[in-house]
Structure formats: C-alpha cells, structure tokens
Design an enzyme around this catalytic site. Structure first.
Site, PDB file in Angstrom:
ATOM      1  N   HIS A 172      -4.304   2.847  -1.057  1.00 50.39           N
ATOM      2  CA  HIS A 172      -3.191   3.369  -1.837  1.00 50.39           C
ATOM      3  C   HIS A 172      -3.648   3.911  -3.191  1.00 50.39           C
ATOM      4  O   HIS A 172      -3.208   4.966  -3.632  1.00 50.39           O
ATOM      5  CB  HIS A 172      -2.171   2.239  -2.040  1.00 50.39           C
ATOM      6  CG  HIS A 172      -0.916   2.661  -2.706  1.00 50.39           C
ATOM      7  ND1 HIS A 172       0.201   3.050  -2.005  1.00 50.39           N
ATOM      8  CD2 HIS A 172      -0.588   2.767  -4.014  1.00 50.39           C
ATOM      9  CE1 HIS A 172       1.157   3.371  -2.857  1.00 50.39           C
ATOM     10  NE2 HIS A 172       0.715   3.201  -4.081  1.00 50.39           N
ATOM     11  N   GLN A 204       8.844  -5.063  -5.414  1.00 46.74           N
ATOM     12  CA  GLN A 204       9.273  -5.324  -6.778  1.00 46.74           C
ATOM     13  C   GLN A 204      10.795  -5.377  -6.867  1.00 46.74           C
ATOM     14  O   GLN A 204      11.498  -5.005  -5.948  1.00 46.74           O
ATOM     15  CB  GLN A 204       8.753  -4.246  -7.736  1.00 46.74           C
ATOM     16  CG  GLN A 204       7.282  -3.939  -7.616  1.00 46.74           C
ATOM     17  CD  GLN A 204       7.036  -2.687  -6.803  1.00 46.74           C
ATOM     18  OE1 GLN A 204       7.949  -2.100  -6.287  1.00 46.74           O
ATOM     19  NE2 GLN A 204       5.775  -2.308  -6.701  1.00 46.74           N
ATOM     20  N   ASP A 246       6.275   8.197 -13.298  1.00 47.79           N
ATOM     21  CA  ASP A 246       5.179   9.163 -13.140  1.00 47.79           C
ATOM     22  C   ASP A 246       5.457  10.443 -13.921  1.00 47.79           C
ATOM     23  O   ASP A 246       4.537  11.086 -14.426  1.00 47.79           O
ATOM     24  CB  ASP A 246       4.985   9.516 -11.658  1.00 47.79           C
ATOM     25  CG  ASP A 246       4.267   8.399 -10.912  1.00 47.79           C
ATOM     26  OD1 ASP A 246       3.583   7.598 -11.572  1.00 47.79           O
ATOM     27  OD2 ASP A 246       4.398   8.325  -9.669  1.00 47.79           O
ATOM     28  N   GLU A 271       6.089  10.856  -3.932  1.00 46.95           N
ATOM     29  CA  GLU A 271       5.328   9.779  -3.315  1.00 46.95           C
ATOM     30  C   GLU A 271       6.165   9.006  -2.305  1.00 46.95           C
ATOM     31  O   GLU A 271       7.347   9.273  -2.118  1.00 46.95           O
ATOM     32  CB  GLU A 271       4.687   8.869  -4.358  1.00 46.95           C
ATOM     33  CG  GLU A 271       5.660   8.082  -5.192  1.00 46.95           C
ATOM     34  CD  GLU A 271       4.949   7.183  -6.208  1.00 46.95           C
ATOM     35  OE1 GLU A 271       3.785   7.434  -6.551  1.00 46.95           O
ATOM     36  OE2 GLU A 271       5.579   6.227  -6.665  1.00 46.95           O
ATOM     37  N   TYR A 294      -7.446   6.512  -2.353  1.00 50.11           N
ATOM     38  CA  TYR A 294      -7.508   7.647  -1.415  1.00 50.11           C
ATOM     39  C   TYR A 294      -8.859   7.726  -0.711  1.00 50.11           C
ATOM     40  O   TYR A 294      -9.376   8.786  -0.461  1.00 50.11           O
ATOM     41  CB  TYR A 294      -7.213   8.966  -2.146  1.00 50.11           C
ATOM     42  CG  TYR A 294      -5.801   9.054  -2.657  1.00 50.11           C
ATOM     43  CD1 TYR A 294      -4.822   9.696  -1.917  1.00 50.11           C
ATOM     44  CD2 TYR A 294      -5.436   8.476  -3.866  1.00 50.11           C
ATOM     45  CE1 TYR A 294      -3.504   9.760  -2.363  1.00 50.11           C
ATOM     46  CE2 TYR A 294      -4.125   8.533  -4.327  1.00 50.11           C
ATOM     47  CZ  TYR A 294      -3.179   9.173  -3.575  1.00 50.11           C
ATOM     48  OH  TYR A 294      -1.887   9.226  -4.016  1.00 50.11           O
ATOM     49  N   HIS A 343       7.532   5.268  -0.609  1.00 51.24           N
ATOM     50  CA  HIS A 343       7.775   3.842  -0.803  1.00 51.24           C
ATOM     51  C   HIS A 343       8.141   3.240   0.544  1.00 51.24           C
ATOM     52  O   HIS A 343       9.156   2.567   0.699  1.00 51.24           O
ATOM     53  CB  HIS A 343       8.857   3.601  -1.866  1.00 51.24           C
ATOM     54  CG  HIS A 343       8.401   2.673  -2.946  1.00 51.24           C
ATOM     55  ND1 HIS A 343       9.157   1.650  -3.429  1.00 51.24           N
ATOM     56  CD2 HIS A 343       7.226   2.607  -3.614  1.00 51.24           C
ATOM     57  CE1 HIS A 343       8.472   1.000  -4.356  1.00 51.24           C
ATOM     58  NE2 HIS A 343       7.314   1.559  -4.490  1.00 51.24           N
ATOM     59  N   ASN A 344       7.267   3.526   1.519  1.00 51.83           N
ATOM     60  CA  ASN A 344       7.573   3.224   2.918  1.00 51.83           C
ATOM     61  C   ASN A 344       7.516   1.733   3.250  1.00 51.83           C
ATOM     62  O   ASN A 344       8.466   1.167   3.788  1.00 51.83           O
ATOM     63  CB  ASN A 344       6.584   3.946   3.841  1.00 51.83           C
ATOM     64  CG  ASN A 344       6.609   5.453   3.623  1.00 51.83           C
ATOM     65  OD1 ASN A 344       7.598   5.974   3.118  1.00 51.83           O
ATOM     66  ND2 ASN A 344       5.544   6.125   3.995  1.00 51.83           N
ATOM     67  N   HIS A 345       6.389   1.113   2.938  1.00 51.43           N
ATOM     68  CA  HIS A 345       6.222  -0.286   3.324  1.00 51.43           C
ATOM     69  C   HIS A 345       7.260  -1.198   2.677  1.00 51.43           C
ATOM     70  O   HIS A 345       7.896  -1.993   3.362  1.00 51.43           O
ATOM     71  CB  HIS A 345       4.799  -0.769   3.028  1.00 51.43           C
ATOM     72  CG  HIS A 345       3.792  -0.338   4.049  1.00 51.43           C
ATOM     73  ND1 HIS A 345       3.538   0.988   4.329  1.00 51.43           N
ATOM     74  CD2 HIS A 345       2.982  -1.056   4.868  1.00 51.43           C
ATOM     75  CE1 HIS A 345       2.608   1.052   5.280  1.00 51.43           C
ATOM     76  NE2 HIS A 345       2.250  -0.171   5.618  1.00 51.43           N
ATOM     77  N   SER A 363       5.323  -5.574 -11.405  1.00 49.92           N
ATOM     78  CA  SER A 363       6.702  -5.643 -11.890  1.00 49.92           C
ATOM     79  C   SER A 363       7.137  -4.287 -12.450  1.00 49.92           C
ATOM     80  O   SER A 363       6.349  -3.581 -13.072  1.00 49.92           O
ATOM     81  CB  SER A 363       6.822  -6.697 -12.996  1.00 49.92           C
ATOM     82  OG  SER A 363       6.739  -7.980 -12.425  1.00 49.92           O
ATOM     83  N   GLY A 394       0.538  15.136  -5.206  1.00 58.48           N
ATOM     84  CA  GLY A 394       0.766  14.641  -3.857  1.00 58.48           C
ATOM     85  C   GLY A 394       0.430  13.178  -3.710  1.00 58.48           C
ATOM     86  O   GLY A 394       0.051  12.502  -4.670  1.00 58.48           O
TER      87      GLY A 394
END
Lengths: 754, 258
Positions: free
Chosen positions: A59, A265, A129, A105, A62, A107-109, A337, A560
C-alpha cells in the site's frame, strides 16, 4: 516500552516474527532487515520492525506496481503539469494564478469489513491529501462496486457481508461524512457484479483549488532548517487504524471481521471541518513550510516521507496527544487515527498557527524537529527507541513480479432478433443502467455554490443522468472544470487492454459532451493478488491500455493509487481501473447538458457505430459470451473531440453512447427533457439490435434545424462519421428501421428507468 | 456590516459571504466564540457593531443530537443581546441549519415574545427518512424584509439539501402564523399548486418552507437561495438567479432611511 527482538534465528522463525508482529514482510524482506541491523551492530526493537512493515507494505511502497506504472502511466509530458505523480495529489495548471489539485484512491478493504466507517474515512483521507497541498477541496467523487444485490443469503461465504448491507453502509458513510464536512459529492458510479461479493470497491476522489504561490509540498525542501518543528494537529491518536496498510496489502478471509476490525479508523467530520479551516488559513498566511496528512502508516510514514531526502528527524513520542492511556510506543508510531495533519513550522511562527487552532478548538502539540543527519530517531520519555537510516526505510525493495497475458478470444455467433420493446425496458431497468438518483440525491452536490451542471440533469420533476459535472472553482472567473469518472468492468473482464482503452475513451466522451476538453487524468487501479501471474498480467495489460491511450491524446496522468489483493478464496474482482477525468471549459455558461430541449429539433448520431457487442448490456442480458469487443482509437476520438468542441455553440444537448447503447442514450435524453423522440435508423447498414445496443464510441447530439448545414460541414471537415437519425418530438419513443417499428411511451420508459 | 456566524460544522458560510460581497455590501465572518467572549481578547466582537447576522447552513457541531440544537444552546449565552438586537430592528436570518438554529434558540416564530425559552417549532426528520439534495419550486406567499423584492405569489426555483426539514408546530402557532402573514415560502409544484412528495420534499405542515417573525426582521427557510444567486447555478436555465433578490431585499432594508 519497546521490546528488543533478535533476528539471529532461522528462516522459519523469521517468518514467524513477521507474522506475530503483523507486519506482512516476506522472507526475502526479513533477510534485508536482518542484514541492516547486522550493519548497525544491534538487534532491532519492535517499533523499528513495525516502522519497516508500514513503509514496505504494498500500500505504501507500490513495490509490485512501480515498474509497470513507470513504463506506461508516469511521465506523460504536458505543459499543464505542475507537480504530478510524486505527491499525495497531482497539481495541475488552471490559470495564471491558480492550479487545481486531483487525488483518487481506494478504501476497499476497510469498507468490506466496516462499510460505514470504511467509506467515511475514505473521504477523510482523500480530503487530507488535497488539503496538504495547500488546496481548498471543492468536489468529491465516489465510484462504487458491489456484489449482486439479489445474492442468496444462504450462499453467502462465511464472514462476508451481504451486498445490500455493504451498499447501504457505504452510501450512508459517504453521505454523513461528505455532507458534514461541506464538500459537494458531484460524481461517481455504482456498478454491480458478483465478483465484488467478497471485496467491494470503494474509491474516492477529490478535486481542490490552490493559488500557485501557496502550493505546499509534503517534502521538506532545502529551505527547511535544522530546528524547524513538527506540529501535529487535529484528532488525537488512538488504537483505531493500527496496521491499516498491512491489512490492505493482503487477502481478506473469514477471520478478517474479528482480527482486522481495529485496522479500520473512526472518522469525525466535525474535527475535519475546522481542521481544514485551520490548515488553509495557516497556508494563506504563509506560515507553513511543509504539510502532510497522516494516513497509511501513521506518524511513521508521515515523518519519514516529509524528511526524506533532504533531512532527518527526531520525534519525542510522549508529546503525541492520545485518545487512551497505556498505548505502546509502536502503536502510537503506526496508528492511522483520522483527522490528523502534520505541519513543519519555523519555531518562531508556531504561536501564529496555534492561535488559529485555538479559535477553532483544534488540539495540537509539537512532537519533534528536523535534523541534518538523515536518520529517523524516536525518543520516548528520554530513551531512544528507534534510530534508523531514513533511506533504508523509504526505499523498499521493488519487484518485477512474473506475469502471464491471456489471449483475447473473439468471434460472433448467430443469434435471433429479440422482442425489442421488452428488451429495451429490461435493459433500462437493469441495476447497472437504471437511475442512480437514490444515491446521488443523498449527497449534497450543491454546497459551495459551484456546481454548474448537476449530476442529475433536466427538468426538476424529471431528472436524468449526466455525462460529467461542470464546476466553477473561482468566484471571479467563468473558466470551469468538467469532472467525470468511469470504469467498465464488463469489458475489462473480456480484455484488460481494450477495456482500459474503452474507459479512457469513455471518460473523454463524458468530458467532451459537456463542452469541455480533457486536461488530466487520475487512476485508481483495483486488482487481485499480484503474487499470481495472471492477476499481474491483467494489471500489465490494463496499464498498457491506459497509458498508450493517454499518451496518444497528450493528456497526462497526474495522480493515482493501486489497490491489490481485492481477492478472496471465492472471488477475485474483475480488474477494475477507475479513471477520473478532468476537463477544462473556458466559459461555464457554454456548458452542454444531456436533456433534450425542444420539440422538432434534429437528432444526430456522431461516430462510427459498429457490431461490437461483446460485453454489452444487451449480450449480458441474454447470456451471450461471445462477440467482438469495442476497439477505441485515440486518433478517431481526437477528431470527434475537435468536431464537437468546434460546433458546441449550436449543440442543444449531447450525451455519449455507452452502457446499453444508442437506445439507452436517447431514452435518458428524453427523460431529462420530459419529451419524446422519433428515430429512423434505416440508413445505417446493420441489424436493428446491433444499431440499438452496440456500445461503440459515439455521441448523440440535438441541433436546431436551422443549424444543420454548419453542423454537418464541421463533422465532414474533421472526418467524423455522422447520421441524422430523427427528431425530438411528442411524448413517446418511436423507432423506424425499414419495415420495423418500435414504440414505447415516455411513461413506460421512465418507470423502467426509475 | 453583516456578520456571517460560524462554528465547527457550519459549512455554507462562504456561499452567503460571496453573495453579499458580490452585491458590494460589507460582510464579515464571525466565529460564535467571538460573540460569546470565549475568543482571545483582540478577536472578540460586539454584535451591536453589525446591522444583521446570518446563520448559514451546514451541520453545526455535527448535528448528532438534533439539527441546530448545540449551536442554539451555545447561542443562548447571548440571548439578552439577541433580544435587544431584534428589538432595534436589526435582522437575523437563518438558512437550512441556520433556520433550525433560530427555532432552537427561540427567535422563531417570535409570536409570544421576541425570544422564547422553549422551542415552539420543530424541523423534524424528512418523511422520506433520508437526506435529499435537489431543486424544488417555492411560492412566495407573503413579503418580509428578506423577500421584499419578490412578487407576491411568484414561483421560484431553489435547491434544498437537508435530512431534517419537516416543519411541525402546534395548531395555535400555525393559526397565528397564517393570521399574521408570517408564512413566507411554501413548497409547490411547477404550476404553483400545493402538492405532496416529491414537491413537498420533507412532509412539512401546509408545505411551509420558510417563515419570519411578526415584524419580519427575523427569518428562516430550509431551501438555499445563496446556491442560486447566479443564473448558471440553476437546475433549469434562467436569465437571473432566483436567489439574488433575497440578498438584494436584505440590503435594501438595511440601507433604508430611518
């Protein structure tokens, strides 16, 4: 306190140590770590191994994708590039004084484990970001991918949440966080396929605007000086979000629910909202030397990445404000956090920043300073517990993983013509086509008073889908931006290479049909396990398609994200590259919308409609797994872009042909205008169903009768194929194709779509 | 000078600020703490230095309790000053969350007293039970100082964006509101008729979208006129933004000759 760990053990033990600490390093990497500490002539402490685990995770580093990204995606030269690829977000030229900022980006998991919190903190992260570049966030986008909503509960694999539950949680999370922070969510997509059953995809993008002389880098430039301090501000540090990045860099399994919950989080938009005020005011007053958000890898990755390559840092960990007492030092160091930002400040300017914090009730503490020795040092109550070479940390091993490329199998077969009326209504009502108003209207897409063309367009009581949304970022300027986001899983499933090209073509079509010109792209690449050669092959092919197409257009990728391991023992997600496209329009008052405007206007089909049926909604409806896939050509697209932008002042409505084909495009335009259309397709040489349902790269345009000569002339001049296919008229859809006639009422169409 | 009152979670303040600024009326952002004496000395402000206060939309303090409740409670610290402020004919306006704050603090409906200690109006959870963001039709029922420049019975198009906007009050207050011409905006359909969902987007009693106090110098509405200040922000094409005259009306009143 920090525990010392001996690495002077056999290979099996080394792996056991990696697993016990939950840092996800493989044997080869553990060897590198052991060698490093040999050279330091001592054993590592737990916090040091944790820091390496964070920095070297897929993560953060890369490590599997970098070489391929470099080959295809990075380095597309364009004069609008200001600060691209390297930072948390891409910075792109907007006008003389301003730049826009783009980030995208996944935040799948976290969303698969805890849909509401996962999706909400995804927004929190992407906002930081953009803010950490010094930019004011002005728009959010949210492409979402879920399993089949009608999936049988009884067949759900153990530990997997039902797509309905996930969808509800994700949308609520985005709504409650996005609306509260007051950044409009203007675009997105919702796509359903069984391959997303065990791994939903929740991508999130943000666009910001920044004055060029206020762009802040996350890297401490050479202008930094010894003794400049790190000010940590915003939320406190807690045990939520520990090992978020290492958890995102492995496959989920049935134990994830229990074991990885703490990796998700907890978000608090009512800290984030004033935190954004504080950051932007400090930037505006020129008080900030460098700024970075705390995301994946927590303080550890943040401090490393800020200091490298010009400086080192020393941090006094006891100065970090905590949510709970008794946190272990390594937990403080890697906690992810939410709602935290880090600023590098001249010691003399600290008071000025903390005054702003005080007004907004934002907590802060000075946690350390930069040093010249290029080492990262962490003290805890007077004792040094981490002391490492910064370069070793931030330059992890890079892999060229083996990949295999599957051959594209194509070919058409004999099929029967369908019953048209029934088929059209079925496609309109299918989950991937029908109105997404139920999602879009739950998001505040108007806050900020910048949303010129809306995500739903047309008449107030009869709304339809848009192609892209036009935003007016500056109050004193009519120049605007078009925002569109796309993917096409059903083509990606057949060919990652041609699917990727189609996605690029479609995102450009969406920008152009609003009257804007493509200007930059951001990608979020969601794939399966990169350790499997076939998954790596999909990744390779997709990147090749995306990069080749963008290069041919001369439009750069500026930012990306890669998300691997979207795979379980049951399913691997369809390779899903999501592309966020930004277009520029010189005058937002000249933007084009998708709804039909006036009875009697002419309807044109722009582009070459072909028998490219593989992966189409029509073929999927009938279970046909053959056909030819659309093969988009950037040069043809360039001509179409040029032609449409040249005649845009006479175009009354424009909508691209995509999922569902020409007939869905026309129906959507009818719904928005609350008016019918009458088409005659006899002059196009193909079977009726191919004409209606092909998803070839095309546009549908509405033109006043008096303008047709000018319109046709410019199409011809630009070598663009076109057909005059009918008129806006009445309150039904009437299609003539030689002796065939298809009739549907607007009411039936609206009912199916809604 | 107009003060745009903000705190953590108000997030529409820029839009209102920009509207006044575009009309070249002096305007300043003021944090609630600057009025209540909780800010540093040099940052403190006196409400009597302003002719008007606007409370913007958003999710003040997150609206986790009840929309506007916490902002309202914090504002009560200066209720004496607020009462005097209104009595002097200065204006207080609230949009969306700001409307919720005005009902929570007791400045609306302003029938029994300028400010009442217990809320008499509730802006409850929408009948659809969800947040909705879209444009609606409003009918201008009665004029107040905030709407002087609209024609009576005119239909305008304005966006809503709320989860708690269902106007509820007692029978007595409702009758008084009608009697006193305090109902300023109602939700209607394109033809201007009172209609149910989706035209009445939240299930408000008698389609009420906005009201004023008796004198017309305290006003609250759920829809967002600041988001259609310019014509290009409308859902449907318009020559002039329907929200512009809202701000022009306020300025006209503030520039009146006393």
């Amino acid at each position: 306190m920090a525990e010392e760990i001996s690495l002077n053990v056999n290979d099996r033990k080394l792996i056991e140590i990696s697993q016990a600490l939950g840092i996800g390093l493989n044997l080869e990497e553990m060897h590198k770590v052991r060698d490093y500490f040999y050279s330091e002539k001592r054993n590592p402490r737990d916090i040091e191994l944790q820091a390496i685990g964070q920095a070297w995770s897929e993560h953060c580093s890369y490590k599997s994708s970098k070489s391929i990204l470099k080959k295809f995606i990075f380095g597309i030269k364009a004069k609008q590039n200001l600060l691209v690829i390297e930072e948390d977000a891409g910075v792109v030229d907007f006008n003389k004084d301003y730049a826009y900022v783009v980030a995208l980006e996944s935040h799948n998991h976290p969303s698969a484990i805890e849909p509401y919190g996962g999706a909400a903190t995804g927004i929190g992260g992407i906002l930081r970001d953009v803010v950490c570049m010094g930019a004011k966030p002005i728009a959010l986008v949210d492409p979402l991918f879920f399993g089949d909503l009608n999936f049988d509960y009884k067949k759900l694999p153990k530990g997997v949440k039902h797509p309905k539950f996930i969808q509800n949680g994700v949308i609520s999370g985005i709504r409650d966080y996005g609306n509260r922070v007051g950044i409009p969510t203007v675009a997105g997509m919702v796509y359903y396929d069984v391959s997303y059953l065990t791994n939903c995809l929740v991508n999130v993008g943000c666009i910001g605007i920044v004055r060029k002389n206020r762009i802040i880098s996350s890297k401490i430039s050479k202008k930094g000086k010894k003794g400049d301090v790190f000010l940590l501000l915003g939320g406190r540090t807690g045990r939520d979000g520990i090992h978020g990045v290492t958890f995102a860099s492995t496959q989920l399994n049935e134990k994830s629910e229990k074991e990885d919950r703490s990796a998700v989080q907890v978000g608090n938009p009512i800290i984030k909202e004033p935190l954004i005020h504080v950051c932007l005011e400090a930037v505006e007053k020129n008080l900030v030397k460098a700024m970075k958000d705390l995301g994946g890898g927590g303080l550890s990755c943040c401090v490393d990445e800020m200091a490298y390559p010009n400086f080192g840092a020393v941090v006094n960990l006891e100065n970090v404000l905590l949510k709970e007492r008794d946190m272990k030092p390594w937990e403080i160091w890697v906690s992810e956090s939410q709602e935290r930002m880090m600023m590098l400040l001249d010691r003399k300017k600290v008071d000025k920043v903390t005054d702003i914090c005080d007004l907004w009730d934002i907590e802060y503490s000075i946690i350390g300073e930069i040093t010249e020795d290029k080492r990262i040092k962490v003290n805890y109550h007077g004792k040094t517990i981490l002391d490492m070479d910064i370069k070793f940390l931030v330059e992890p091993p890079v892999y060229n993983r083996p990949y295999t490329i599957r051959n594209l199998k194509e070919g058409e077969k004999e099929t029967k013509e369908p019953i048209y009326e029934k088929t059209i209504l079925e496609i309109l009502s299918s989950p991937n086509i029908r109105s997404k108003a139920f999602v879009i209207q739950q998001y505040d897409h108007e806050v900020g008073a910048r949303t010129v063309t809306k995500p739903l367009q047309g008449k107030i009581e009869s709304l339809t889908h848009s192609d892209s949304v036009i935003i007016k970022p500056l109050s004193k300027e009519y120049k605007g931006m078009a925002i569109a986001v796309d993917s096409n899983p059903s083509l990606m499933k057949i060919s990652p290479y041609w699917g990727a090209k189609y996605i690029m073509d479609e995102v450009c079509r969406n920008i152009v049909s609003s009257g804007a010109e493509p200007h930059s792209f951001a990608d979020c690449l969601n794939f399966g396990n990169p350790e499997k050669p076939e998954r790596m092959g999909e990744f390779y092919e997709a990147c090749k398609g995306l990069g080749e197409f963008a290069k041919a257009l001369g439009v750069p990728f500026v930012s990306g994200n890669v998300s691997f391991y979207n795979e379980s023992e049951y399913y691997s997600v369809i390779p899903t590259p999501v592309v966020l496209g930004i277009g520029i329009i010189d005058d937002i008052r000249k933007s084009i919308r998708t709804d039909f405007k006036r009875n009697g206007d002419l309807i044109y089909l722009i582009g070459d409609i072909k028998k490219e049926m593989a992966g189409s909604e029509y073929y999927k409806l009938y279970g046909y797994d053959f056909g030819y896939i659309p093969k988009c050509d950037p040069d043809e697209l360039k001509n179409k872009i040029k032609a449409i932008l040249e005649v845009k002042k006479i175009i009354k409505a424009c909508h691209d042909v995509s999922n569902g084909g020409l007939v869905v495009t026309v129906c959507e335009m009818m719904i928005g205008g609350n008016i019918g259309a009458s088409l005659d397709l006899s002059k196009i040489e193909m079977r009726t169903d191919y004409k209606l349902f092909s998803e070839s790269s095309c546009f549908v345009c509405e033109i006043r009768e008096r303008d047709f000569e000018e319109f046709e002339e410019i199409m011809k001049k630009n070598k663009v194929k076109f057909h005059r296919i009918g008129r806006v008229s009445g309150s039904r859809l009437k299609i003539i194709d030689k002796e065939k006639s298809i009739i549907l009422s607007l009411r039936e169409i609206k009912e199916a779509f809604s | 000078m107009i003060a745009i009152l903000r705190m953590e979670g108000t997030n529409n303040e820029d839009d209102i600020y920009n509207a006044f600024a575009a009309l070249k009326y002096p305007v300043e952002m003021v944090h609630l703490k600057q009025f209540t004496g909780e800010a540093k000395k040099e940052l403190q402000r006196n409400i009597f230095d302003y002719e008007g206060i606007m409370i913007p939309g958003g999710f003040s303090a997150g609206d986790y309790v009840r929309a506007g409740a916490i902002f309202g409670a914090r504002l009560k610290k200066i209720s004496k000053e607020l009462k005097e402020f209104v009595k002097e004919g200065r204006i207080i306006g609230g949009i969306c969350n700001g409307f919720q704050v005005l009902t929570e603090v007791g400045l609306l409906p302003g029938i029994d007293n300028i400010i009442v200690s217990k809320p008499q109006i509730s802006l409850a959870v929408n009948d659809s039970a969800k947040f909705e963001c879209r444009h609606v039709f409003l009918k201008h029922e009665n004029k107040c100082f905030f709407t002087e420049k609209y024609e009576k019975n005119e239909i305008i198009q304005v966006p809503i964006a709320h989860a708690e906007g269902k106007f509820i009050t007692s029978k007595r207050i409702l009758e008084e509101l009608k009697e006193n011409n305090q109902i300023i905006f109602k939700y209607v359909n394109r033809a201007g008729n009172y209609a149910g969902y989706p035209f009445n987007p939240n299930g408000s009693m008698e389609n009420i979208a906005g009201i004023s106090n008796l004198e017309g110098n305290v006003f609250g509405m759920m829809p967002h006129p600041e988001r259609v200040f310019y014509p290009y922000l409308h859902q449907e094409k318009k020559k002039v933004g329907d929200g512009k005259r809202f701000f022009e009306s306020i300025i006209k009143y503030l520039r009146r000759e006393v």
